[in-house]
Design an enzyme around this catalytic site. Structure first.
Site, PDB file in Angstrom:
ATOM      1  N   THR A 157      16.918 -22.373 -30.450  1.00 41.11           N
ATOM      2  CA  THR A 157      15.578 -22.143 -30.992  1.00 41.11           C
ATOM      3  C   THR A 157      14.852 -21.129 -30.117  1.00 41.11           C
ATOM      4  O   THR A 157      14.841 -21.249 -28.894  1.00 41.11           O
ATOM      5  CB  THR A 157      14.808 -23.480 -31.047  1.00 41.11           C
ATOM      6  OG1 THR A 157      15.585 -24.369 -31.849  1.00 41.11           O
ATOM      7  CG2 THR A 157      13.429 -23.311 -31.660  1.00 41.11           C
ATOM      8  N   HIS A 167      10.358  -9.512 -18.184  1.00 39.13           N
ATOM      9  CA  HIS A 167       9.506  -9.630 -16.987  1.00 39.13           C
ATOM     10  C   HIS A 167       9.375  -8.343 -16.184  1.00 39.13           C
ATOM     11  O   HIS A 167       8.612  -8.296 -15.218  1.00 39.13           O
ATOM     12  CB  HIS A 167       9.937 -10.815 -16.110  1.00 39.13           C
ATOM     13  CG  HIS A 167      11.212 -10.652 -15.363  1.00 39.13           C
ATOM     14  ND1 HIS A 167      11.262 -10.527 -14.003  1.00 39.13           N
ATOM     15  CD2 HIS A 167      12.494 -10.625 -15.768  1.00 39.13           C
ATOM     16  CE1 HIS A 167      12.520 -10.439 -13.613  1.00 39.13           C
ATOM     17  NE2 HIS A 167      13.291 -10.491 -14.672  1.00 39.13           N
ATOM     18  N   CYS A 175      17.405  -9.728  -5.836  1.00 36.71           N
ATOM     19  CA  CYS A 175      18.465 -10.731  -5.920  1.00 36.71           C
ATOM     20  C   CYS A 175      19.287 -10.797  -4.638  1.00 36.71           C
ATOM     21  O   CYS A 175      19.941 -11.786  -4.377  1.00 36.71           O
ATOM     22  CB  CYS A 175      19.380 -10.449  -7.098  1.00 36.71           C
ATOM     23  SG  CYS A 175      18.470 -10.320  -8.627  1.00 36.71           S
ATOM     24  N   SER A 194      14.742  -6.635 -20.696  1.00 40.95           N
ATOM     25  CA  SER A 194      14.191  -7.869 -20.149  1.00 40.95           C
ATOM     26  C   SER A 194      12.666  -7.809 -20.197  1.00 40.95           C
ATOM     27  O   SER A 194      12.079  -6.739 -20.003  1.00 40.95           O
ATOM     28  CB  SER A 194      14.668  -8.029 -18.700  1.00 40.95           C
ATOM     29  OG  SER A 194      14.123  -9.198 -18.143  1.00 40.95           O
TER      30      SER A 194
HETATM   31  N1  PLP Z   1      19.694  -5.386 -14.717  1.00 35.52           N
HETATM   32  C1  PLP Z   1      18.838  -4.773 -13.888  1.00 35.52           C
HETATM   33  C2  PLP Z   1      18.987  -3.311 -13.638  1.00 35.52           C
HETATM   34  C3  PLP Z   1      17.829  -5.510 -13.267  1.00 35.52           C
HETATM   35  O1  PLP Z   1      16.986  -4.891 -12.424  1.00 35.52           O
HETATM   36  C4  PLP Z   1      17.719  -6.894 -13.535  1.00 35.52           C
HETATM   37  C5  PLP Z   1      16.693  -7.714 -12.843  1.00 35.52           C
HETATM   38  O2  PLP Z   1      16.365  -7.476 -11.703  1.00 35.52           O
HETATM   39  C6  PLP Z   1      18.624  -7.480 -14.438  1.00 35.52           C
HETATM   40  C7  PLP Z   1      19.598  -6.693 -14.993  1.00 35.52           C
HETATM   41  C8  PLP Z   1      18.549  -8.931 -14.782  1.00 35.52           C
HETATM   42  O3  PLP Z   1      17.461  -9.183 -15.641  1.00 35.52           O
HETATM   43  P1  PLP Z   1      16.884 -10.671 -15.761  1.00 35.52           P
HETATM   44  O4  PLP Z   1      16.156 -10.956 -14.484  1.00 35.52           O
HETATM   45  O5  PLP Z   1      15.973 -10.648 -16.950  1.00 35.52           O
HETATM   46  O6  PLP Z   1      18.047 -11.568 -15.987  1.00 35.52           O
END
Ligand code: PLP
Length: 388
Positions: A237, A202, A323, A200
């Site tokens: 895209t 970010h 989350c 990812s």
């Molecule tokens: N997997 C882990 C271990 C993460 O820490 C996160 C984000 O906190 C994700 C997956 C999800 O990534 P994204 O926020 O890019 O969907």
């Protein structure tokens, strides 16, 4: 705006100035071409995609053609898991762990409702897996083993190369959620025996809403989003500006991989807190963990209250994962490690990054003990209160 002490780099990171600079041309005049268009404007955009793919592949240690751009880590995870399940529809068993990110948990729960059988491997009190148990969980009808490389809450690392040796021996597909490991550890995917790996942007100082999926060149692959882009492997895209930024962020992360600065800050903070705040425990194995993360429990406090007080002083950290914060449920990761609700609720995650400074560490060393002391003074011994 009051100055921030940002110690929540596992939740997200700020965009590096060089990354922003790499993104801007693709948002302005001259950079808005569609990479799929055949004329000059499109070809320039397609060339930028190629550059970014090379930069991401270099950091992951794989071939460019093994990288597919996605919208986030969560999309990468969903894509990899459904691709693995599509290989042999008769195989309806998945092995995962009790400490996964919610992206994997929610997906596996959904698959369980659709008739798949899920084995949730337990972890020990250090957050580590028993590899014999993992090997024993793999059955003839196992479609996939899917697990984290680095835990987002504790930073604890699973021994992915040893796990890959097991899945190879047992001839089962392996997906690794490397969202927290990518850019913090050398991945050297080469011939690591991993079929799919999620990343990812970010978490590595690129934008939110961009990610990548590694698909080993020998793995069978079925797209989640159907369309012609990414060689038919991910329709839609491409988000060119964010992808260009992800490429730059990968290049920068590769340059910083050898630096010990972030780990030194984490260690200095952790040592200070352990020495000055009695009743503090480190959650998770201290040797096998990310260099930037410390997860601490403070006897007799409620982490939600600590978050509020620390926020008032401009310090950002997390209780559990981003989350699940905002809820008072104890972290599923700490619960899986066998901790009581009290200890799980008394935990804070501090995650450092290269944009921190020595003065951030000093500030955290002053604020955290003071806040813990204040909360303990508010709560009668042994009965944590939620400070609102
Ligand atoms: N997997 C882990 C271990 C993460 O820490 C996160 C984000 O906190 C994700 C997956 C999800 O990534 P994204 O926020 O890019 O969907």
């Amino acid at each position: 705006m009051k100055s921030l002490t940002y110690l929540d780099n596992n939740a997200t990171t700020r965009i590096a100035p060089e990354v922003l600079e790499a993104m801007l041309p693709w948002l302005g005049e001259g950079g808005y071409g569609n990479p799929s268009s055949a004329y000059g404007l499109g070809r320039v955009a397609a060339a930028a995609l190629d550059v970014a793919r090379g930069q991401v592949a270099a950091l992951a240690g794989c071939r460019e053609e093994e990288i597919i751009f996605t919208s986030c880590g969560t999309e990468s995870i969903n894509t990899a898991v459904q691709a693995a399940l599509a290989v042999d529809p008769d195989k309806r068993h998945i092995v995962t762990t009790a400490v996964e990110h919610s992206a994997t948990i929610k997906l596996c729960e959904h698959l369980a409702q659709r008739g798949y059988e899920i084995t949730w491997l337990p972890v020990d009190s250090a957050g580590l897996l028993d590899l014999e148990q993992l090997a024993a969980a793999i059955r003839p009808d196992t479609a996939l083993v899917t697990l984290l490389w680095a835990n987002n809450e504790t930073g604890v690392l699973f021994p992915i190369h040893e796990i890959a040796a097991i899945t190879q021996r047992k001839k089962v597909l392996l997906h690794v959620d490397a969202v927290q490991a990518f850019g913090k550890l050398p991945l050297s995917l080469g011939d690591a025996g991993i079929h799919f790996l999620s990343m990812s942007g970010h978490k590595i100082h690129a934008a939110k809403g961009v990610g990548a999926l590694y698909v080993n060149r020998r793995a069978k692959f079925t797209p989640l989003l159907r369309g012609s882009q990414e060689n038919g492997r991910r329709g839609g895209t491409q988000n060119l500006a964010s992808i260009a930024g992800l490429g730059k962020a990968s290049e920068l992360a590769a340059e910083h991989l050898g630096s010990r600065q972030v780990m030194e800050w984490r260690d200095a903070f952790e040592a200070h807190v352990l020495a000055n705040v009695p009743g503090t425990t480190v959650n998770g194995d201290r040797d096998r963990r990310l260099p930037n993360t410390t997860n601490l429990s403070f006897d007799g406090i409620e982490s939600e209250g600590a978050l509020i007080l620390l926020d008032q002083d401009g310090l950002c950290c997390s209780a559990g994962s981003a989350c699940t914060s905002g809820s008072v449920h104890p972290s599923h990761v700490l619960k899986a490690m066998g901790f009581s609700n009290e200890r799980a609720r008394a935990s804070l995650r501090f995650s450092f990054g290269r944009f921190n400074s020595a003065s951030d560490i000093q500030r955290a060393c002053e604020l955290v003990p003071a806040v813990v002391e204040k909360l303990r003074a508010l709560s009668p011994a042994g009965s944590p209160v939620l400070v609102a």
